[in-house]
Scaffold this active site. Sequence first.
Site, PDB file in Angstrom:
ATOM      1  N   HIS A  64       2.419   7.805   6.528  1.00 19.48           N
ATOM      2  CA  HIS A  64       1.932   7.099   5.326  1.00 19.48           C
ATOM      3  C   HIS A  64       2.484   7.764   4.063  1.00 19.48           C
ATOM      4  O   HIS A  64       1.882   8.684   3.510  1.00 19.48           O
ATOM      5  CB  HIS A  64       0.395   7.125   5.332  1.00 19.48           C
ATOM      6  CG  HIS A  64      -0.232   6.288   4.262  1.00 19.48           C
ATOM      7  ND1 HIS A  64      -1.456   5.691   4.414  1.00 19.48           N
ATOM      8  CD2 HIS A  64       0.169   5.942   3.010  1.00 19.48           C
ATOM      9  CE1 HIS A  64      -1.775   5.021   3.326  1.00 19.48           C
ATOM     10  NE2 HIS A  64      -0.803   5.168   2.443  1.00 19.48           N
ATOM     11  N   HIS A  66       4.568   6.943   0.213  1.00 17.94           N
ATOM     12  CA  HIS A  66       5.063   5.971  -0.768  1.00 17.94           C
ATOM     13  C   HIS A  66       6.364   6.527  -1.348  1.00 17.94           C
ATOM     14  O   HIS A  66       6.345   7.557  -2.024  1.00 17.94           O
ATOM     15  CB  HIS A  66       4.032   5.756  -1.886  1.00 17.94           C
ATOM     16  CG  HIS A  66       2.761   5.134  -1.392  1.00 17.94           C
ATOM     17  ND1 HIS A  66       2.571   3.772  -1.329  1.00 17.94           N
ATOM     18  CD2 HIS A  66       1.618   5.691  -0.898  1.00 17.94           C
ATOM     19  CE1 HIS A  66       1.362   3.513  -0.829  1.00 17.94           C
ATOM     20  NE2 HIS A  66       0.767   4.670  -0.555  1.00 17.94           N
ATOM     21  N   ARG A  68       8.539   4.630  -3.239  1.00 20.49           N
ATOM     22  CA  ARG A  68       8.709   4.023  -4.584  1.00 20.49           C
ATOM     23  C   ARG A  68      10.037   3.331  -4.840  1.00 20.49           C
ATOM     24  O   ARG A  68      10.223   2.776  -5.924  1.00 20.49           O
ATOM     25  CB  ARG A  68       8.499   5.079  -5.685  1.00 20.49           C
ATOM     26  CG  ARG A  68       7.212   5.848  -5.617  1.00 20.49           C
ATOM     27  CD  ARG A  68       5.998   4.962  -5.697  1.00 20.49           C
ATOM     28  NE  ARG A  68       4.776   5.720  -5.916  1.00 20.49           N
ATOM     29  CZ  ARG A  68       3.575   5.260  -5.598  1.00 20.49           C
ATOM     30  NH1 ARG A  68       3.427   4.069  -5.061  1.00 20.49           N
ATOM     31  NH2 ARG A  68       2.502   5.991  -5.827  1.00 20.49           N
ATOM     32  N   ASN A  98       4.430  -1.178  -0.921  1.00 18.73           N
ATOM     33  CA  ASN A  98       4.117  -1.535  -2.323  1.00 18.73           C
ATOM     34  C   ASN A  98       5.183  -1.053  -3.305  1.00 18.73           C
ATOM     35  O   ASN A  98       4.902  -0.351  -4.272  1.00 18.73           O
ATOM     36  CB  ASN A  98       2.717  -1.046  -2.727  1.00 18.73           C
ATOM     37  CG  ASN A  98       2.555   0.465  -2.694  1.00 18.73           C
ATOM     38  OD1 ASN A  98       3.353   1.161  -2.065  1.00 18.73           O
ATOM     39  ND2 ASN A  98       1.542   0.982  -3.360  1.00 18.73           N
ATOM     40  N   ASP A 156      -1.061  -1.758   1.996  1.00 16.15           N
ATOM     41  CA  ASP A 156      -1.643  -0.529   1.452  1.00 16.15           C
ATOM     42  C   ASP A 156      -1.498  -0.435  -0.066  1.00 16.15           C
ATOM     43  O   ASP A 156      -0.444  -0.711  -0.622  1.00 16.15           O
ATOM     44  CB  ASP A 156      -1.019   0.709   2.088  1.00 16.15           C
ATOM     45  CG  ASP A 156      -1.698   1.964   1.585  1.00 16.15           C
ATOM     46  OD1 ASP A 156      -2.865   2.168   1.921  1.00 16.15           O
ATOM     47  OD2 ASP A 156      -1.079   2.716   0.793  1.00 16.15           O
ATOM     48  N   ASN A 282      -7.069   6.998  -4.387  1.00 19.11           N
ATOM     49  CA  ASN A 282      -7.753   5.857  -3.792  1.00 19.11           C
ATOM     50  C   ASN A 282      -7.518   5.839  -2.283  1.00 19.11           C
ATOM     51  O   ASN A 282      -6.378   5.735  -1.867  1.00 19.11           O
ATOM     52  CB  ASN A 282      -7.228   4.565  -4.421  1.00 19.11           C
ATOM     53  CG  ASN A 282      -8.000   3.360  -3.951  1.00 19.11           C
ATOM     54  OD1 ASN A 282      -9.107   3.493  -3.435  1.00 19.11           O
ATOM     55  ND2 ASN A 282      -7.423   2.181  -4.113  1.00 19.11           N
ATOM     56  N   ASP A 309      -0.419  10.189   2.588  1.00 16.59           N
ATOM     57  CA  ASP A 309      -0.580   9.196   1.518  1.00 16.59           C
ATOM     58  C   ASP A 309       0.124   9.687   0.251  1.00 16.59           C
ATOM     59  O   ASP A 309      -0.380   9.517  -0.865  1.00 16.59           O
ATOM     60  CB  ASP A 309      -2.057   8.892   1.237  1.00 16.59           C
ATOM     61  CG  ASP A 309      -2.232   7.652   0.346  1.00 16.59           C
ATOM     62  OD1 ASP A 309      -1.237   6.950   0.081  1.00 16.59           O
ATOM     63  OD2 ASP A 309      -3.367   7.391  -0.084  1.00 16.59           O
TER      64      ASP A 309
HETATM   65  O1  DOR Z   1      -4.153   6.766  -4.343  1.00 13.48           O
HETATM   66  C1  DOR Z   1      -3.456   5.880  -3.888  1.00 13.48           C
HETATM   67  N1  DOR Z   1      -2.215   5.649  -4.365  1.00 13.48           N
HETATM   68  N2  DOR Z   1      -3.941   5.118  -2.902  1.00 13.48           N
HETATM   69  C2  DOR Z   1      -3.293   4.023  -2.468  1.00 13.48           C
HETATM   70  O2  DOR Z   1      -3.791   3.374  -1.570  1.00 13.48           O
HETATM   71  C3  DOR Z   1      -2.020   3.611  -3.088  1.00 13.48           C
HETATM   72  C4  DOR Z   1      -1.339   4.763  -3.697  1.00 13.48           C
HETATM   73  C5  DOR Z   1      -0.191   4.385  -4.590  1.00 13.48           C
HETATM   74  O3  DOR Z   1       0.636   3.552  -4.209  1.00 13.48           O
HETATM   75  O4  DOR Z   1      -0.069   4.985  -5.663  1.00 13.48           O
END
Ligand code: DOR
Length: 430
Positions: A64, A66, A68, A98, A156, A282, A309
């Site tokens: 998991h 990100h 970007r 995302n 997500d 989050n 995350d």
């Molecule tokens: O804290 C978070 N940031 N939780 C998420 O589910 C998404 C993530 C983000 O893309 O910044």
Amino acid sequence: MNDNVLIKGGRVVDPASGLDSIMDVFIENGVISKVSGGIENPPDNCSVIDSAGLLVIPGLVDMHTHLREPGFEYKETIATGTRAAVRGGFTAVCCMANTNPVNDEPAITRFILSKAASDGACPVYPIGAITVGLDGKNLAEMASLADAGCVAFSDDGKPVMDSLLMRRALEYSRIFGKPVISHSEDARLVAGGVMNEGLNATRMGLRGIPWAAEEVMIARDIALCELSGGRLHVAHISTKGSVRLIREAKARGLAVTAETCPHYFTITDEACIGYNTAAKVNPPLRARADKLAIREGLADGTIDAIATDHAPHHREEKAMGFDDAPFGISGLETALALSLRMVEKGVISLNRMIDLMSAAPCRIMGIPERRIAEGSVANITIVDPAVEWEVDPASFVSLGKNTPFEGLRLKGRAAFTIVNGRVCENFKGD
Ligand code: DOR
């Protein structure tokens, strides 16, 4: 370093291979050719990593992350994110959808894969969106995404509020045998909240996010998992009740797995005091009882995996007021040490940590398991368990410097990460 590498005299620990002893590991042309009690006379053309006092474990995998890119390259790129991963001991990452554009069609998946092939420091496994544009309204072309190389499906960052859509996603995913990853929050119950609901939020005058916002959705998705026969993976669980729900679902034999992240078993919503946006994440950091329940879930097998995350954001975004700053913690470069802390505290064993951070993520995502065994591709993390260091975001290779762990003294880090046979020495000159 050249293609042939001898890892000498480390404590080789791989529960899946039944290994835990001082051994040598010989890598020839990227493949582990020998794991034995003592390799004398290594060939001349081979690099030697003196691993006395170090742990030699299967390469970590983050299910998991990100990254970007495309769209938010000022926060992170595939190049910088994968370098941060390798520095943190990870030999592969799965990246969330995302981005901008969202990874909701094969062209985006192919873009991510080709960028990862050209710029990436480690393999990247894309996760496709459940709904087009993450808008929660129309299912993405899951079959085409799976064909293009997506290993799972998730919106997500946003919940799929429409229960029928979530049901359909779980049903379709059965065709490909890939998990649907739930970002479990009921948007109505979140109601614009920015941190955990409780005394600390009240004291700061901030809107709270109740535990029920997470648990309502997990309960719904467990029901939909049962109804559909699909495979559900629950992302970043943070509450005591979520652990209980997952435990019960597993006891009933449902195809449910779950992950948590280091921040949920390390700190609480107290970290937000002083309007500290580095601790805005989050789901939100919770109460002490939740933190302890998460640890229990890690120990008793309820929680399958530790994921980062990793959510890098730009310094200026995190410099906004608490209400406006984005949610997220840059996690790739601290996850291993924070997890080793649980081993040191006796919460989990080293074997369990390896399963949580390597074998289980591979099993859940259907990607090749990292094994220290003859014939396996060399994906190995060599950990210095004794080195003490202080978290200094300025030294992160991730573009995201947003961490609530700044200044924390930690023990243990990945001295070397071997990715598909290529050796990266992580702290040269540090
Ligand atoms: O804290 C978070 N940031 N939780 C998420 O589910 C998404 C993530 C983000 O893309 O910044």
